[in-house]
Design a protein around this motif. Structure first.
Motif, PDB file in Angstrom:
ATOM      1  N   LYS A  62      66.724  21.542  45.519  1.00 23.82           N
ATOM      2  CA  LYS A  62      67.296  21.282  46.849  1.00 23.82           C
ATOM      3  C   LYS A  62      66.315  21.512  47.996  1.00 23.82           C
ATOM      4  O   LYS A  62      66.184  20.649  48.874  1.00 23.82           O
ATOM      5  N   PRO A  63      65.600  22.656  48.051  1.00 27.58           N
ATOM      6  CA  PRO A  63      64.616  22.801  49.131  1.00 27.58           C
ATOM      7  C   PRO A  63      63.548  21.712  49.104  1.00 27.58           C
ATOM      8  O   PRO A  63      63.084  21.264  50.154  1.00 27.58           O
ATOM      9  N   SER A  64      63.172  21.261  47.906  1.00 26.01           N
ATOM     10  CA  SER A  64      62.155  20.213  47.796  1.00 26.01           C
ATOM     11  C   SER A  64      62.639  18.910  48.413  1.00 26.01           C
ATOM     12  O   SER A  64      61.862  18.174  49.039  1.00 26.01           O
ATOM     13  N   LEU A  65      63.931  18.590  48.252  1.00 28.27           N
ATOM     14  CA  LEU A  65      64.448  17.357  48.827  1.00 28.27           C
ATOM     15  C   LEU A  65      64.405  17.413  50.351  1.00 28.27           C
ATOM     16  O   LEU A  65      64.055  16.426  51.014  1.00 28.27           O
ATOM     17  N   VAL A  66      64.738  18.568  50.924  1.00 25.79           N
ATOM     18  CA  VAL A  66      64.687  18.704  52.381  1.00 25.79           C
ATOM     19  C   VAL A  66      63.242  18.618  52.862  1.00 25.79           C
ATOM     20  O   VAL A  66      62.940  17.982  53.879  1.00 25.79           O
ATOM     21  N   GLU A  67      62.319  19.243  52.125  1.00 26.43           N
ATOM     22  CA  GLU A  67      60.908  19.126  52.476  1.00 26.43           C
ATOM     23  C   GLU A  67      60.465  17.668  52.418  1.00 26.43           C
ATOM     24  O   GLU A  67      59.708  17.191  53.268  1.00 26.43           O
ATOM     25  N   GLY A  68      60.964  16.929  51.419  1.00 27.38           N
ATOM     26  CA  GLY A  68      60.649  15.511  51.307  1.00 27.38           C
ATOM     27  C   GLY A  68      61.207  14.701  52.465  1.00 27.38           C
ATOM     28  O   GLY A  68      60.562  13.766  52.953  1.00 27.38           O
ATOM     29  N   LEU A  69      62.403  15.042  52.905  1.00 28.69           N
ATOM     30  CA  LEU A  69      62.999  14.389  54.075  1.00 28.69           C
ATOM     31  C   LEU A  69      62.110  14.550  55.296  1.00 28.69           C
ATOM     32  O   LEU A  69      61.822  13.584  56.015  1.00 28.69           O
ATOM     33  N   LEU A  70      61.638  15.771  55.526  1.00 30.50           N
ATOM     34  CA  LEU A  70      60.815  16.061  56.695  1.00 30.50           C
ATOM     35  C   LEU A  70      59.395  15.540  56.526  1.00 30.50           C
ATOM     36  O   LEU A  70      58.733  15.171  57.494  1.00 30.50           O
ATOM     37  N   SER A  71      58.915  15.501  55.298  1.00 33.03           N
ATOM     38  CA  SER A  71      57.541  15.079  55.032  1.00 33.03           C
ATOM     39  C   SER A  71      57.329  13.614  55.373  1.00 33.03           C
ATOM     40  O   SER A  71      56.318  13.247  55.975  1.00 33.03           O
ATOM     41  N   ARG A  72      58.270  12.749  54.967  1.00 31.67           N
ATOM     42  CA  ARG A  72      58.063  11.303  55.135  1.00 31.67           C
ATOM     43  C   ARG A  72      58.995  10.697  56.179  1.00 31.67           C
ATOM     44  O   ARG A  72      59.186   9.488  56.224  1.00 31.67           O
ATOM     45  N   GLY A  73      59.567  11.550  57.034  1.00 33.51           N
ATOM     46  CA  GLY A  73      60.496  11.060  58.030  1.00 33.51           C
ATOM     47  C   GLY A  73      59.813  10.472  59.249  1.00 33.51           C
ATOM     48  O   GLY A  73      58.595  10.533  59.410  1.00 33.51           O
ATOM     49  N   ASP A  74      60.633   9.880  60.134  1.00 38.37           N
ATOM     50  CA  ASP A  74      60.133   9.343  61.399  1.00 38.37           C
ATOM     51  C   ASP A  74      60.846  10.056  62.547  1.00 38.37           C
ATOM     52  O   ASP A  74      61.488  11.090  62.351  1.00 38.37           O
ATOM     53  N   ARG A  75      60.741   9.483  63.740  1.00 36.03           N
ATOM     54  CA  ARG A  75      61.243  10.178  64.924  1.00 36.03           C
ATOM     55  C   ARG A  75      62.759  10.374  64.920  1.00 36.03           C
ATOM     56  O   ARG A  75      63.271  11.228  65.639  1.00 36.03           O
ATOM     57  N   ARG A  76      63.464   9.585  64.123  1.00 37.02           N
ATOM     58  CA  ARG A  76      64.914   9.736  64.069  1.00 37.02           C
ATOM     59  C   ARG A  76      65.341  11.077  63.481  1.00 37.02           C
ATOM     60  O   ARG A  76      66.480  11.498  63.650  1.00 37.02           O
ATOM     61  N   LEU A  77      64.413  11.753  62.799  1.00 32.62           N
ATOM     62  CA  LEU A  77      64.755  13.048  62.202  1.00 32.62           C
ATOM     63  C   LEU A  77      64.774  14.175  63.225  1.00 32.62           C
ATOM     64  O   LEU A  77      65.291  15.258  62.936  1.00 32.62           O
ATOM     65  N   GLY A  78      64.232  13.957  64.414  1.00 29.84           N
ATOM     66  CA  GLY A  78      64.240  15.003  65.429  1.00 29.84           C
ATOM     67  C   GLY A  78      65.637  15.506  65.714  1.00 29.84           C
ATOM     68  O   GLY A  78      65.878  16.715  65.843  1.00 29.84           O
ATOM     69  N   ARG A  79      66.588  14.583  65.783  1.00 27.56           N
ATOM     70  CA  ARG A  79      67.970  14.988  66.073  1.00 27.56           C
ATOM     71  C   ARG A  79      68.582  15.776  64.912  1.00 27.56           C
ATOM     72  O   ARG A  79      69.447  16.625  65.135  1.00 27.56           O
ATOM     73  N   TRP A 100      62.421  30.262  53.262  1.00 32.33           N
ATOM     74  CA  TRP A 100      62.873  31.490  52.590  1.00 32.33           C
ATOM     75  C   TRP A 100      64.230  31.226  51.946  1.00 32.33           C
ATOM     76  O   TRP A 100      65.176  30.819  52.621  1.00 32.33           O
ATOM     77  N   ASN A 101      64.337  31.481  50.644  1.00 34.53           N
ATOM     78  CA  ASN A 101      65.575  31.182  49.922  1.00 34.53           C
ATOM     79  C   ASN A 101      66.802  31.813  50.553  1.00 34.53           C
ATOM     80  O   ASN A 101      67.878  31.206  50.617  1.00 34.53           O
ATOM     81  N   GLU A 102      66.641  33.059  51.045  1.00 27.71           N
ATOM     82  CA  GLU A 102      67.805  33.766  51.568  1.00 27.71           C
ATOM     83  C   GLU A 102      68.298  33.209  52.896  1.00 27.71           C
ATOM     84  O   GLU A 102      69.417  33.512  53.334  1.00 27.71           O
ATOM     85  N   HIS A 103      67.480  32.386  53.549  1.00 30.25           N
ATOM     86  CA  HIS A 103      67.882  31.806  54.839  1.00 30.25           C
ATOM     87  C   HIS A 103      68.156  30.307  54.749  1.00 30.25           C
ATOM     88  O   HIS A 103      68.784  29.750  55.650  1.00 30.25           O
ATOM     89  N   PHE A 104      67.692  29.668  53.683  1.00 30.36           N
ATOM     90  CA  PHE A 104      67.814  28.217  53.558  1.00 30.36           C
ATOM     91  C   PHE A 104      69.240  27.817  53.187  1.00 30.36           C
ATOM     92  O   PHE A 104      69.863  28.414  52.309  1.00 30.36           O
ATOM     93  N   SER A 105      69.758  26.792  53.855  1.00 35.78           N
ATOM     94  CA  SER A 105      71.071  26.240  53.525  1.00 35.78           C
ATOM     95  C   SER A 105      70.937  24.746  53.280  1.00 35.78           C
ATOM     96  O   SER A 105      70.769  23.967  54.229  1.00 35.78           O
ATOM     97  N   TYR A 106      71.016  24.354  52.033  1.00 42.08           N
ATOM     98  CA  TYR A 106      70.934  22.933  51.688  1.00 42.08           C
ATOM     99  C   TYR A 106      72.097  22.159  52.287  1.00 42.08           C
ATOM    100  O   TYR A 106      71.920  21.070  52.843  1.00 42.08           O
ATOM    101  N   GLN A 107      73.290  22.747  52.214  1.00 43.11           N
ATOM    102  CA  GLN A 107      74.471  22.041  52.714  1.00 43.11           C
ATOM    103  C   GLN A 107      74.373  21.774  54.203  1.00 43.11           C
ATOM    104  O   GLN A 107      74.808  20.727  54.690  1.00 43.11           O
ATOM    105  N   ARG A 108      73.799  22.710  54.942  1.00 41.66           N
ATOM    106  CA  ARG A 108      73.642  22.510  56.385  1.00 41.66           C
ATOM    107  C   ARG A 108      72.750  21.294  56.652  1.00 41.66           C
ATOM    108  O   ARG A 108      73.057  20.467  57.525  1.00 41.66           O
ATOM    109  N   TRP A 109      71.667  21.172  55.914  1.00 43.70           N
ATOM    110  CA  TRP A 109      70.780  20.027  56.095  1.00 43.70           C
ATOM    111  C   TRP A 109      71.482  18.726  55.704  1.00 43.70           C
ATOM    112  O   TRP A 109      71.355  17.706  56.399  1.00 43.70           O
TER     113      TRP A 109
END
Length: 652
Positions: free
Chosen positions: A505-522, A537-546
């Motif tokens: 799950k954290p890897s997918l969010v990193e992938g979203l941010l890695s190859r995203g464009d300006r629309r991800l700012g919001r 940090w695992n204890e602070h990361f929320s996949y569902q929030r993303w």
């Protein structure tokens, strides 16, 4: 400029690890505010314990403070407990050096090693009283300037940045400083926009506001074009060529609180030409530039005298590939014999490792475990990623190590690689079992250990895998579950194999941010407003929030989370970073991607003819390697504070 420490100090007993906020580290710099004309605040957007050892920030901090009329201080992300108290008591984001308000500086320079630090940037801006959006800032606010590997695609945070620098920062920060100095001396003509235009027109600083992005009906980018005639169509990366001319840090910072690296580090070369297709760092830092053996020796000695550390890390992307690594390690081991000063390398390639090298590294320090990174479990998948390490080579290497007294080995792998199947991952278990068998046979002992550490693969910009679809988290997690079963299927071997992994799950969010464009700012802003902090940090990361925030913000725009992550890109697609020039030819990257799909490997151009990746001619650079044939001489005279005592020197 007044310090906020008088207001901060009473709050520190109420937070965890208060020592990380007090400053005063050995080798930190304090300058008078009024004696300087350009003032930098350097930020690593993570906790102090992670940020302080960062070499990039440490180097720029020292280079800037060497300038007589320039001041540089540091700030790090504050933990949520202190953030809440700072908001309650009206205390702004501050520097640890002199506790000055971050909003008062000319530049806030932020070094991003990973995209998961983006929400921490927003926390710092908000605490500093700097408007989140660059469009809302006035002449009174700092220029927010990004750097680091994650800045090679700054588009997801373009709304929040005034500028970004691609590549090496040593010369770039001095040029930015000169532009600000001149603009201020002229009376700040044209205000903030004129300063940003002056930075942008050089071609070496990216200012997002001067580029307009348009999108097609299918959601993909149609074009990215400058909106001012003074601004170039492409922005190029910076490359520092003669590393011996930049022997930084000369006096490394020594942390007050426990940090992730308790050692003095020297970067022995920069760049990599091994051509691992997953590795953004190896691609964007080309060409290879070695530091000389004398330069390394001087940096090690000066750093040890300045810090008192007892371990020296010889850093690079593949340190054992330095053309004179044998002479470097033997020379340093000879020089510091009897002083308790140990040497270490980051994970070593199997085909660059030998027992003599390992013995030199451990001669004066403790003998720790050996670390290798095969990355893929099967030979087929290693051809796909161009990590040509055979299982025979690995077994031969670890057998020699175990026969010479080593007892444990750590192996790094990735899961979710392009074209990967379950069988490719299950081969990791077989490799680990073979390591245990070989270790027992070579050593005659049963206490042999092998730890396999597995991370989720994230496709990165400026690599051949920038077009690849990312594996979904459920598939990654299922393959890791099957791998654990395979490891434990033979208890006689499995109990000696440790397994550490991150879920997908954290890897997918990193992938979203890695190859995203300006629309991800919001999306980033919404995640932050809903409490997102310290996403690395695992204890602070929320996949569902993303997931929820991406759904809410992207779907109305006609795209979604999967569009940015698990979708494969086509050859003609305009990628968000195409106007940002890493030197790599896009056609060469596409050809290498096709080779990957056919499981064809690519040679290392350091030792073979050029294969036209584009970096050297585009950047006006070239590979700089030895060997020079020179040796590391003993130290004479012994400097004051040297770890080499007179007695040790006389015995050497």
């Amino acid at each position: 400029m007044e310090s906020v420490f008088d207001r901060l100090e009473p709050l520190l007993p109420r937070v965890s690890k208060p020592v990380q906020y007090v400053g005063g580290e050995l080798n930190s710099t304090a300058k008078d505010w009024d004696d300087t004309s350009v003032r930098w605040c350097l930020m690593y957007p993570d906790a102090y314990e992670v940020g302080l050892p960062n070499q990039g920030v440490m180097i720029l901090y020292e280079i800037l403070n060497e300038q007589p009329d320039v001041l540089a201080e540091r700030t790090y992300s504050v933990w949520p407990d202190l953030e809440a108290l700072m908001r309650e008591h009206g205390i702004p984001q501050f520097t640890v050096d002199n506790h000055r308000p971050v909003g008062a500086f000319d530049v806030l320079g932020v070094s991003f090693a990973t995209e998961l630090g983006y929400t921490n940037l927003l926390s710092a801006l908000d605490l500093a009283g700097i408007p989140l959006h660059a469009a809302d800032r006035t002449d009174e606010h700092p220029v927010v300037l990004a750097g680091g590997h994650a800045a090679f695609n700054p588009e997801p945070i373009a709304d929040f940045l005034d500028a970004a620098v691609l590549g090496d920062g040593e010369e770039a920060v001095l040029e930015v400083t000169e532009a600000i100095r001149k603009w201020k001396a002229e009376g700040e003509p044209g205000g903030r926009d004129e300063l940003l235009l002056r930075l942008a027109e050089s071609g070496g600083v990216y200012v997002p506001k001067f580029y307009d992005v348009s999108y097609g009906a299918d959601g993909a980018i149609e074009s990215v074009v400058p909106n001012d005639e003074r601004v170039p169509y492409r922005v190029f990366k910076r490359t520092t060529m003669e590393l011996d001319d930049w022997p930084y840090p000369k006096k490394p910072l020594v942390p007050l609180a426990e940090s992730v690296h308790e050692r003095m580090s020297v970067e022995i070369f920069r760049g990599c030409t091994r051509g691992c297709r997953f590795c953004q760092a190896g691609m964007i830092t080309r060409p290879v530039r070695e530091r000389s053996i004398e330069g390394i020796g001087e940096m090690v000695q000066r750093g040890l005298e300045a810090t008192g550390f007892e371990e020296v890390g010889l850093l690079s992307l593949s340190s054992a590939d330095h053309s004179e690594i044998a002479d470097i390690t033997k020379g340093l081991a000879d020089r510091y014999e009897g002083t308790g000063t140990g040497l270490s390398l980051p994970s070593t390639r199997v085909d660059a490792f030998n027992i003599d090298l390992a013995n030199e590294l451990s001669r004066n320090g403790r003998r720790s475990g050996l670390t290798f990174a095969p990355e893929g479990g099967s030979e087929r998948i290693r051809r796909v990623i161009n990590k040509m390490v055979s299982e025979k080579d690995l077994i031969r290497t670890v057998s020699a190590a175990f026969a010479n007294g080593w007892r444990q080995v750590k192996l790094y792998f990735m899961c979710g690689l392009p074209t990967e199947t379950d069988e490719d991952v299950l081969q990791i278990a077989e490799m680990a079992k073979e390591v245990i068998r070989a270790g027992r046979a070579a050593s005659g002992r049963k206490d042999i250990r092998c730890t396999i550490s597995i991370g989720g693969f994230v496709p990165k910009p400026h690599t051949p895998f920038q077009w690849a679809s990312q594996c979904d988290p459920d598939t990654v997690d299922e393959r890791l579950r099957k791998l654990r079963q395979a490891v434990n299927s033979d208890r006689g071997l499995g109990r000696n194999i440790g397994m550490r992994y991150h879920d997908g799950k954290p890897s997918l969010v990193e992938g979203l941010l890695s190859r995203g464009d300006r629309r991800l700012g919001r999306v980033i802003e919404r995640v932050w407003r809903e409490g997102g902090r310290f996403d690395g940090w695992n204890e602070h990361f929320s996949y569902q929030r993303w997931v929820d925030c991406a759904q809410a913000e992207l779907v109305p725009l006609g795209v979604d989370l999967d569009w940015f992550t698990t979708r494969e890109r086509h050859e003609g697609e305009v990628l968000p970073w195409d106007h940002l020039d890493s030197g790599l030819d896009k056609e060469w990257l596409w050809a290498d991607w096709q080779d990957a799909l056919e499981a064809r490997e690519q040679d290392d151009c350091r030792w073979t003819p050029c294969f036209d990746c584009g970096v050297c001619p585009t950047m006006g650079t070239d590979i700089e390697v030895g060997p020079s044939g020179r040796k590391l001489l003993p130290i004479s005279p012994v400097g004051q504070g040297s770890p080499v005592t007179n007695q040790a020197f006389s015995q050497g």
